[in-house]
Scaffold this motif. Structure first.
Motif, short mmCIF file in Angstrom:
data_model
loop_
_atom_site.label_atom_id
_atom_site.label_comp_id
_atom_site.label_asym_id
_atom_site.label_seq_id
_atom_site.Cartn_x
_atom_site.Cartn_y
_atom_site.Cartn_z
N TYR A 35 0.84 -1.21 0.00
CA TYR A 35 0.00 0.00 0.00
C TYR A 35 0.87 1.26 0.00
N VAL A 36 1.84 1.30 0.89
CA VAL A 36 2.71 2.48 0.99
C VAL A 36 3.51 2.67 -0.29
N THR A 37 4.03 1.57 -0.82
CA THR A 37 4.83 1.66 -2.04
C THR A 37 3.99 2.15 -3.22
N ALA A 38 2.77 1.61 -3.36
CA ALA A 38 1.90 2.03 -4.45
C ALA A 38 1.56 3.52 -4.35
N ASN A 39 1.21 3.99 -3.14
CA ASN A 39 0.90 5.40 -2.96
C ASN A 39 2.10 6.29 -3.24
N ARG A 40 3.25 5.85 -2.75
CA ARG A 40 4.44 6.65 -2.96
C ARG A 40 4.80 6.72 -4.44
N THR A 41 4.64 5.60 -5.15
CA THR A 41 4.95 5.58 -6.58
C THR A 41 4.02 6.52 -7.35
N ILE A 42 2.71 6.44 -7.03
CA ILE A 42 1.74 7.30 -7.72
C ILE A 42 2.03 8.78 -7.43
N THR A 43 2.30 9.08 -6.16
CA THR A 43 2.59 10.47 -5.78
C THR A 43 3.84 10.99 -6.48
N ASP A 44 4.91 10.15 -6.47
CA ASP A 44 6.16 10.57 -7.12
C ASP A 44 5.96 10.79 -8.61
N GLU A 45 5.19 9.88 -9.23
CA GLU A 45 4.95 10.02 -10.66
C GLU A 45 4.15 11.28 -10.96
N THR A 46 3.11 11.54 -10.14
CA THR A 46 2.31 12.76 -10.34
C THR A 46 3.16 14.01 -10.18
N ARG A 47 3.96 14.04 -9.15
CA ARG A 47 4.79 15.23 -8.93
C ARG A 47 5.80 15.40 -10.05
N SER A 48 6.31 14.28 -10.55
CA SER A 48 7.29 14.36 -11.64
C SER A 48 6.65 14.95 -12.90
N VAL A 49 5.42 14.48 -13.21
CA VAL A 49 4.72 14.98 -14.41
C VAL A 49 4.38 16.45 -14.26
N VAL A 50 3.85 16.83 -13.08
CA VAL A 50 3.47 18.22 -12.85
C VAL A 50 4.69 19.13 -12.90
N SER A 51 5.79 18.70 -12.26
CA SER A 51 7.01 19.51 -12.26
C SER A 51 7.53 19.70 -13.69
N ALA A 52 7.49 18.61 -14.48
CA ALA A 52 7.95 18.71 -15.87
C ALA A 52 7.05 19.66 -16.67
N GLU A 53 5.73 19.58 -16.45
CA GLU A 53 4.81 20.44 -17.19
C GLU A 53 4.95 21.91 -16.76
N LEU A 54 5.16 22.09 -15.44
CA LEU A 54 5.35 23.44 -14.94
C LEU A 54 6.62 24.06 -15.52
N THR A 55 7.65 23.28 -15.60
CA THR A 55 8.91 23.75 -16.18
C THR A 55 8.74 24.07 -17.67
N GLY A 56 7.98 23.21 -18.37
CA GLY A 56 7.75 23.44 -19.80
C GLY A 56 6.97 24.72 -20.06
N LEU A 57 5.95 25.00 -19.27
CA LEU A 57 5.17 26.24 -19.44
C LEU A 57 6.01 27.46 -19.11
N ALA A 58 6.86 27.33 -18.06
CA ALA A 58 7.74 28.46 -17.73
C ALA A 58 8.71 28.74 -18.87
N ASP A 59 9.21 27.67 -19.51
CA ASP A 59 10.09 27.84 -20.67
C ASP A 59 9.33 28.51 -21.83
N GLU A 60 8.06 28.11 -21.99
CA GLU A 60 7.24 28.70 -23.05
C GLU A 60 7.08 30.21 -22.82
N TYR A 61 6.91 30.58 -21.55
CA TYR A 61 6.78 32.00 -21.20
C TYR A 61 8.06 32.77 -21.56
N GLU A 62 9.21 32.16 -21.28
CA GLU A 62 10.48 32.82 -21.57
C GLU A 62 10.70 32.98 -23.07
N ARG A 63 10.23 32.01 -23.86
CA ARG A 63 10.46 32.07 -25.30
C ARG A 63 9.46 32.99 -26.01
N ARG A 64 8.18 32.89 -25.62
CA ARG A 64 7.14 33.56 -26.41
C ARG A 64 6.34 34.59 -25.62
#
Length: 456
Positions: A35-64
């Motif tokens: 249970y703990v491993t599954a929750n931690r994996t899902i949370t880590d994956e969600t944070r990784s995707v959100v962080s990557a998307e947040l970084t991508g949008l910030a880069d988009e702001y800098e370019r355009r």
């Protein structure tokens, strides 16, 4: 409560409970880890995707710039519901510029890290749990990117129900397993206990049942059967010895009584009295020797004296005994020959010396003049064999098993002063050292052997 206490005193109940508790704890630990491993994996994956998307949008702001950022967010909104994605871009004053959230959450400072909160979605106008991260852009605008946590919370509830169901199943299975285990164990124990009760009742011929599986229960049953065989042998020897004592000591006691009574007769000369006294003393000495030998046999059979075991060099022991008997053998024109070799063993030196002396004395009684008595020592597996062979007439094959029995004398001419305990003592000493006494005809001669365990 009293019934519970009584049931807990039962070994079967305690074993079932112990099996159930241990199995349940183990299963609970494994499921909790899943249970703990599954929750931690899902949370880590969600944070990784959100962080990557947040970084991508910030880069988009800098370019355009701001227009490019708003365009990028608008481009993502049509598929946001499928991905449970949440976006919110506001101006410096908090005015919404783009996204599918209504307004900026109160108390959340841009760039403060990962947060879990409740926000209202613009498309459904419902408050939903979200997990999000935010940044403040260089122009003072605020950007928040997150994921809808409702699906994850539903997954958590499903996972918890699954874990609870698995734990309940494990509890039931552990209870069944414990019951089957105790049924197997206690059925074997009941067989042993029932057999033991019948043996206690007097049926010494019974033996513990073997199922041929070779498991620990069969090994225990085999050990108990060997013990019962030994007990039956000792009881048989005790019965034989008791009968023999009652029979064989009657004659010397009767003669002793006659000698004592004759001392009281009137008219006897001093010389006759001295003769009767000497004969009575001889009978007493004979009885004392018999009782002393019986005591030694009993002690050896009981294993008393094992604390006196030491490392015995058999070649040296044989040399000492041969040196003691060589003059007597020379008087009878008999040679003593020693052959073979063996490693030292743990044993009782005085008793081993006594056993070899008894074998030599027995051989010298029947060895013809001009022949040799051979003393051989050899090893075979876990045992050392010490043999004494004469070249005499031997004994009838039917009498070989009787040689080690107390009060057995095959030579009628020697029953007057020979109690027949010498070889019985040798057999007892062999048993004390984890072995047996063996006798066989070699044609010519008789060979008597002490079999000694090297694991004693």
């Amino acid at each position: 409560m009293d019934n519970l206490r009584l049931s807990l005193k039962n070994s079967r109940t305690r074993l079932v409970l112990a099996s159930m508790v241990l199995s349940t704890l183990l299963t609970a630990a494994v499921l909790a880890m899943v249970y703990v491993t599954a929750n931690r994996t899902i949370t880590d994956e969600t944070r990784s995707v959100v962080s990557a998307e947040l970084t991508g949008l910030a880069d988009e702001y800098e370019r355009r710039g701001m227009i490019g950022l708003i365009t990028a967010i608008e481009r993502r909104l049509p598929t946001a519901a499928e991905r449970d994605a949440l976006y919110l871009l506001t101006g410096r004053q908090g005015t919404k510029l783009a996204g599918n959230l209504v307004n900026w959450p109160e108390g959340i400072t841009p760039g403060s890290g990962w947060v879990d909160l409740q926000l209202r979605k613009a498309d459904t106008d419902q408050y939903v749990p979200i997990s999000a991260a935010s940044v403040r852009l260089p122009g003072g605008e605020r950007l928040l990117v997150g994921r809808d946590s409702l699906a994850r919370q539903q997954f958590d509830r499903v996972l918890l129900r699954s874990v609870a169901l698995a734990l309940a199943t494990a509890l039931a299975l552990s209870l069944l397993t414990g019951w089957l285990l105790t049924r197997l164990v206690f059925s074997r124990l009941k067989d042993i206990a029932d057999t033991a009760d019948n043996i206690v009742s007097g049926d010494l011929a019974l033996r513990m049942p073997l199922r041929g599986t070779g498991d620990e229960f069969d090994q225990v049953a085999g050990t108990l059967n060997n013990m019962l065989d030994r007990i039956e042998e000792l009881i048989s020897n005790l019965r034989t010895t008791s009968n023999s004592i009652a029979h064989d000591l009657r004659s010397p006691l009767s003669r002793l009584r006659q000698r004592v009574e004759s001392l009281a007769e009137s008219g006897k000369s001093e010389q006759d009295r001295e003769i009767d006294m000497a004969r009575a003393t001889g009978e007493i000495d004979h009885l004392l020797r018999v009782l002393s030998q019986l005591t030694e046999i009993s002690r050896a059979e009981a294993g008393l004296g094992r604390e006196q075991f030491e490392l015995v060099k058999l070649q040296q022991l044989i040399g000492d005994v041969v040196e003691l008997y060589e003059p007597v053998a020379a008087d009878q024109n008999i040679r003593l020959e020693v052959t073979g070799n063996a490693a030292p063993i743990q044993g009782h030196r005085p008793l081993l010396s006594q056993a070899l002396s008894n074998l030599l004395e027995n051989a010298m009684r029947y060895a013809p003049s001009g022949t040799a008595i051979t003393i051989e020592i050899r090893e075979d597996g876990d045992y050392t064999f010490l043999s004494v062979r004469d070249r005499g007439p031997g004994v009838p094959e039917s009498d070989l098993p009787r040689l080690q029995m107390p009060f057995v004398t095959l030579d009628p001419a020697r029953t007057e002063r020979n109690a027949g305990l010498g070889l019985a003592l040798v057999a007892a000493i062999s048993h004390m050292h984890g072995g047996t006494f063996l006798a066989r005809n070699r044609k010519p001669g008789l060979e008597t052997t002490i079999k000694l365990s090297r694991k004693s």
